[in-house]
Design a protein around this motif. Structure first.
Motif, PDB file in Angstrom:
ATOM      1  N   MET A  17       0.849  -1.188   0.000  1.00 55.08           N
ATOM      2  CA  MET A  17       0.000   0.000   0.000  1.00 55.08           C
ATOM      3  C   MET A  17       0.898   1.255   0.000  1.00 55.08           C
ATOM      4  N   SER A  18       1.948   1.219   0.799  1.00 59.65           N
ATOM      5  CA  SER A  18       2.851   2.382   0.901  1.00 59.65           C
ATOM      6  C   SER A  18       3.578   2.654  -0.403  1.00 59.65           C
ATOM      7  N   ASN A  19       3.789   1.598  -1.199  1.00 62.01           N
ATOM      8  CA  ASN A  19       4.540   1.764  -2.445  1.00 62.01           C
ATOM      9  C   ASN A  19       3.680   2.220  -3.622  1.00 62.01           C
ATOM     10  N   ALA A  20       2.368   2.207  -3.432  1.00 58.55           N
ATOM     11  CA  ALA A  20       1.491   2.596  -4.546  1.00 58.55           C
ATOM     12  C   ALA A  20       1.719   4.066  -4.899  1.00 58.55           C
ATOM     13  N   THR A  21       1.658   4.377  -6.201  1.00 59.87           N
ATOM     14  CA  THR A  21       1.909   5.762  -6.613  1.00 59.87           C
ATOM     15  C   THR A  21       0.828   6.677  -6.034  1.00 59.87           C
ATOM     16  N   ILE A  22      -0.408   6.252  -6.180  1.00 57.33           N
ATOM     17  CA  ILE A  22      -1.500   7.048  -5.598  1.00 57.33           C
ATOM     18  C   ILE A  22      -2.271   6.153  -4.633  1.00 57.33           C
ATOM     19  N   VAL A  23      -2.516   6.668  -3.440  1.00 58.65           N
ATOM     20  CA  VAL A  23      -3.278   5.864  -2.480  1.00 58.65           C
ATOM     21  C   VAL A  23      -4.756   6.237  -2.616  1.00 58.65           C
ATOM     22  N   ASP A  24      -5.515   5.358  -3.269  1.00 65.41           N
ATOM     23  CA  ASP A  24      -6.946   5.616  -3.427  1.00 65.41           C
ATOM     24  C   ASP A  24      -7.757   4.501  -2.768  1.00 65.41           C
ATOM     25  N   GLU A  25      -9.056   4.556  -2.967  1.00 63.53           N
ATOM     26  CA  GLU A  25      -9.972   3.582  -2.367  1.00 63.53           C
ATOM     27  C   GLU A  25      -9.560   2.140  -2.699  1.00 63.53           C
ATOM     28  N   LYS A  26      -9.169   1.944  -3.972  1.00 68.78           N
ATOM     29  CA  LYS A  26      -8.845   0.577  -4.410  1.00 68.78           C
ATOM     30  C   LYS A  26      -7.595   0.062  -3.677  1.00 68.78           C
ATOM     31  N   VAL A  27      -6.603   0.933  -3.578  1.00 67.55           N
ATOM     32  CA  VAL A  27      -5.360   0.534  -2.896  1.00 67.55           C
ATOM     33  C   VAL A  27      -5.653   0.189  -1.432  1.00 67.55           C
ATOM     34  N   ASN A  29      -8.550  -0.787  -0.170  1.00 69.43           N
ATOM     35  CA  ASN A  29      -9.321  -2.044  -0.102  1.00 69.43           C
ATOM     36  C   ASN A  29      -8.423  -3.260  -0.327  1.00 69.43           C
ATOM     37  N   ASP A  30      -7.523  -3.154  -1.309  1.00 69.74           N
ATOM     38  CA  ASP A  30      -6.623  -4.292  -1.584  1.00 69.74           C
ATOM     39  C   ASP A  30      -5.803  -4.619  -0.340  1.00 69.74           C
ATOM     40  N   CYS A  31      -5.305  -3.558   0.297  1.00 74.32           N
ATOM     41  CA  CYS A  31      -4.457  -3.734   1.495  1.00 74.32           C
ATOM     42  C   CYS A  31      -5.272  -4.415   2.600  1.00 74.32           C
ATOM     43  N   LEU A  32      -6.487  -3.908   2.827  1.00 72.62           N
ATOM     44  CA  LEU A  32      -7.304  -4.473   3.912  1.00 72.62           C
ATOM     45  C   LEU A  32      -7.738  -5.909   3.603  1.00 72.62           C
ATOM     46  N   ASN A  33      -8.031  -6.182   2.315  1.00 70.52           N
ATOM     47  CA  ASN A  33      -8.409  -7.557   1.945  1.00 70.52           C
ATOM     48  C   ASN A  33      -7.261  -8.521   2.215  1.00 70.52           C
ATOM     49  N   GLU A  34      -6.062  -8.074   1.878  1.00 70.91           N
ATOM     50  CA  GLU A  34      -4.870  -8.910   2.089  1.00 70.91           C
ATOM     51  C   GLU A  34      -4.694  -9.214   3.589  1.00 70.91           C
ATOM     52  N   ILE A  35      -4.849  -8.174   4.403  1.00 69.03           N
ATOM     53  CA  ILE A  35      -4.704  -8.347   5.861  1.00 69.03           C
ATOM     54  C   ILE A  35      -5.795  -9.267   6.393  1.00 69.03           C
ATOM     55  N   ALA A  36      -7.023  -9.071   5.906  1.00 68.98           N
ATOM     56  CA  ALA A  36      -8.137  -9.916   6.363  1.00 68.98           C
ATOM     57  C   ALA A  36      -7.867 -11.376   6.017  1.00 68.98           C
ATOM     58  N   ARG A  37      -7.360 -11.603   4.792  1.00 72.37           N
ATOM     59  CA  ARG A  37      -7.083 -12.978   4.367  1.00 72.37           C
ATOM     60  C   ARG A  37      -6.049 -13.627   5.310  1.00 72.37           C
ATOM     61  N   ALA A  38      -4.985 -12.859   5.623  1.00 75.07           N
ATOM     62  CA  ALA A  38      -3.927 -13.391   6.500  1.00 75.07           C
ATOM     63  C   ALA A  38      -4.485 -13.715   7.891  1.00 75.07           C
ATOM     64  N   ASN A  55     -13.751  -0.856  10.817  1.00 72.07           N
ATOM     65  CA  ASN A  55     -13.278   0.257  11.665  1.00 72.07           C
ATOM     66  C   ASN A  55     -12.178   1.062  10.985  1.00 72.07           C
ATOM     67  N   VAL A  56     -11.254   0.366  10.317  1.00 66.43           N
ATOM     68  CA  VAL A  56     -10.182   1.106   9.625  1.00 66.43           C
ATOM     69  C   VAL A  56     -10.818   1.993   8.556  1.00 66.43           C
ATOM     70  N   LYS A  57     -11.771   1.416   7.808  1.00 65.13           N
ATOM     71  CA  LYS A  57     -12.403   2.208   6.736  1.00 65.13           C
ATOM     72  C   LYS A  57     -13.109   3.434   7.293  1.00 65.13           C
ATOM     73  N   LYS A  58     -13.755   3.244   8.442  1.00 66.29           N
ATOM     74  CA  LYS A  58     -14.458   4.377   9.042  1.00 66.29           C
ATOM     75  C   LYS A  58     -13.473   5.475   9.453  1.00 66.29           C
ATOM     76  N   LYS A  59     -12.339   5.022  10.015  1.00 68.40           N
ATOM     77  CA  LYS A  59     -11.386   6.012  10.533  1.00 68.40           C
ATOM     78  C   LYS A  59     -10.588   6.690   9.430  1.00 68.40           C
TER      79      LYS A  59
END
Ligand SMILES: Nc1nc2c(ncn2[C@@H]2O[C@H](COP(=O)(O)OP(=O)(O)OP(=O)(O)O)[C@@H](O)[C@H]2O)c(=O)[nH]1
Length: 471
Positions: A17-27, A29-38, A55-59
């Motif tokens: 997520m930190s390496n993405a050129t632009i941090v948007d909604e998709k980036v 979501n991808d990051c959170l999905n990866e964490i959820a899977r783990a 909660n992360v999304k809300k914050k």
């Protein structure tokens, strides 16, 4: 998924997520999905994972973040905070008080590590100056008393039990009475386990509970049992009033989720078992656990404070370390622990501490490691007041004797450790100040210092740094 892998997967997701050129909604979501899977693979409950993600999304509301704010940092911080929140189960309703009589009863399934944990708990407190004693009320498993006796003898802790008596209640009452008369301040009662949660086990537990009236019941849970942990913890909680939890076998192949699952029961985790040996037992702190899981280490929250404030305040906080009185015994022990856990000799620290060979002469590494390990054990025997201080003079004769007794080493070695601590605190503050002088530009100096501190927390190569100098 074992604990180390869980940490790596979460860190990797944050890194991407930190390496993405632009941090948007998709980036995000991808990051959170990866964490959820783990987390799900590590057997963490679905509900906990779902709540954490929402909660992360809300914050982190990306649309409302002001331009110029570092989105990556904000997301990372929100993720770490939510993980900590998920694990933070609060404080136990009862904490034993030194000098008074405290009766603590251990419960759990067979093989969860109860007997081992009872001794670890007693040993931990003994080193802090308590007078613990062990009562073996496990009459179900043949050999339980011998195991406790063996462990207790090794740790020089008084014990009570019987090979002949089959009534656990009778033994528990006799043991507790006897140790109360002998003025022990921490009386630990080990109870029987069963292979599964069954009525007989709970009935026996209730009887021992009624008869001994413990101040605290500690539930011992094996972290490798995965999802079953939740039901198990709930069943024990409903049967006796469990006040705290110890999660065992967090080393090796334990499912990472163990500690996280028990969090769902909202019973405070107070210690974790990290190996079979007596001293492989750690106070559980949700924040430190998560930071370590993510390879971030923790310098008692200092880094956190530094990152949370602006540059001027950063300078002020870092200034603290220039003064040797801020380098406490606790910090010294932490640094030694980081060095002890890992083995290679420094590659990134010479810039700060001078040539590494000068500090860790070749051929002396093993000796230094052994010495550092002994120092760590000595500091394990220090009280919180001692660990939070930076004045070796506070450690007077009787304290030195107590530490030596707790660590099982000669008084002379404790004195040697105190001297070494003093030398290191001096050396470190001088070197930090010199570095600042040589590099007065605040941004560079601060950057190097922050890097160094981060490396201290997660470095794999602190081995020789603080032990190698021949004085
Ligand atoms: N690796 C590892 N092993 C542990 C830990 N805690 C306990 N063990 C091991 O787990 C096994 C079972 O531990 P015990 O203490 O005998 O378990 P128990 O719950 O008392 O079992 P019962 O008395 O039969 O109810 C032993 O081989 C211990 O050495 C730990 O934190 N890590």
């Amino acid at each position: 998924m074992v604990l180390a892998q869980l940490g790596e997967s979460i860190s990797q997701a944050i890194h991407e997520m930190s390496n993405a050129t632009i941090v948007d909604e998709k980036v995000l979501n991808d990051c959170l999905n990866e964490i959820a899977r783990a987390l799900l693979q590590a057997d963490v409950q679905f509900k906990l994972v779902r709540d954490m993600v929402s909660n992360v999304k809300k914050k982190v509301n990306l649309n409302n973040l002001a331009a110029g704010l570092n989105k990556r940092k904000i997301i990372e911080k929100a993720i770490v905070n939510e993980l900590c929140e998920m694990l933070d189960t609060g404080k136990p309703f009862f904490t034993p008080q030194k000098g008074k009589t405290n009766v603590v009863m251990f419960v759990g399934l067979q093989g969860s590590g109860k007997t081992t944990t009872c001794t670890k708990y007693a040993y931990y407190h003994q080193k802090k100056g308590w007078r613990p004693a062990l009562v073996c009320a496990d009459t179900f498993r043949a050999g339980a008393f011998d195991q406790l006796k063996q462990n207790a003898t090794k740790a020089k802790i008084p014990y009570y039990g019987s090979h002949l008596e089959s009534d656990p209640v009778k033994i528990a009452v006799e043991g507790v009475e006897r140790f109360k008369k002998e003025n022990h301040d921490l009386i630990i009662v080990d109870t029987s386990g069963r292979h599964k949660q069954e009525a007989a086990l709970f009935e026996e537990m209730r009887q021992v509970f009624e008869a001994t009236k413990p101040d605290l019941v500690i539930f011992v849970m094996d972290s490798s049992i995965g999802q079953a942990a939740f039901d198990q913890a709930q069943a024990f909680k409903q049967s006796v009033s469990v006040g705290a939890v110890v999660v065992t076998k967090m080393d090796g192949h334990a499912k990472g989720g163990g500690a996280l699952i028990v969090a769902a029961t909202k019973s405070p985790v107070i210690f974790i078992g990290t190996g079979e040996h007596m001293d492989q037992f750690e106070v559980f702190d949700a924040k430190q656990f998560i930071l370590r899981l993510l390879g971030k280490g923790d310098l008692s929250g200092l880094l956190d404070k530094i990152e949370a404030v602006d540059m001027d305040q950063q300078a002020e906080l870092l200034q603290q370390l220039y003064h040797k009185e801020n380098i406490t015994f606790g910090l010294y022990q932490y640094i030694l622990k980081m060095g002890y856990q890992v083995c290679n000799v420094t590659s990134h620290l010479p810039f700060l501490l001078g040539k590494s060979k000068e500090l860790a002469p070749e051929g002396q590494e093993k000796e230094i490691l052994a010495k550092n390990k002994r120092y760590i054990i000595m500091m394990d025997s220090m009280t919180n007041e001692e660990l939070n201080c930076s004045n070796p003079k506070l450690i007077n004769g009787s304290r030195i004797m107590r530490i030596a007794r707790g660590a099982g080493c000669p008084v002379g070695e404790v004195m040697e450790m105190l001297k070494k601590y003093k030398d290191i605190a001096n050396e470190l503050s001088v070197r930090l100040r010199n570095m600042k002088k040589q590099n007065p530009r605040r941004s560079d100096g601060m950057g190097a210092m922050l890097n160094w501190m981060k490396q201290l927390g997660s470095s794999k190569d602190m081995m020789g740094i603080f032990g190698g100098r021949n004085k």
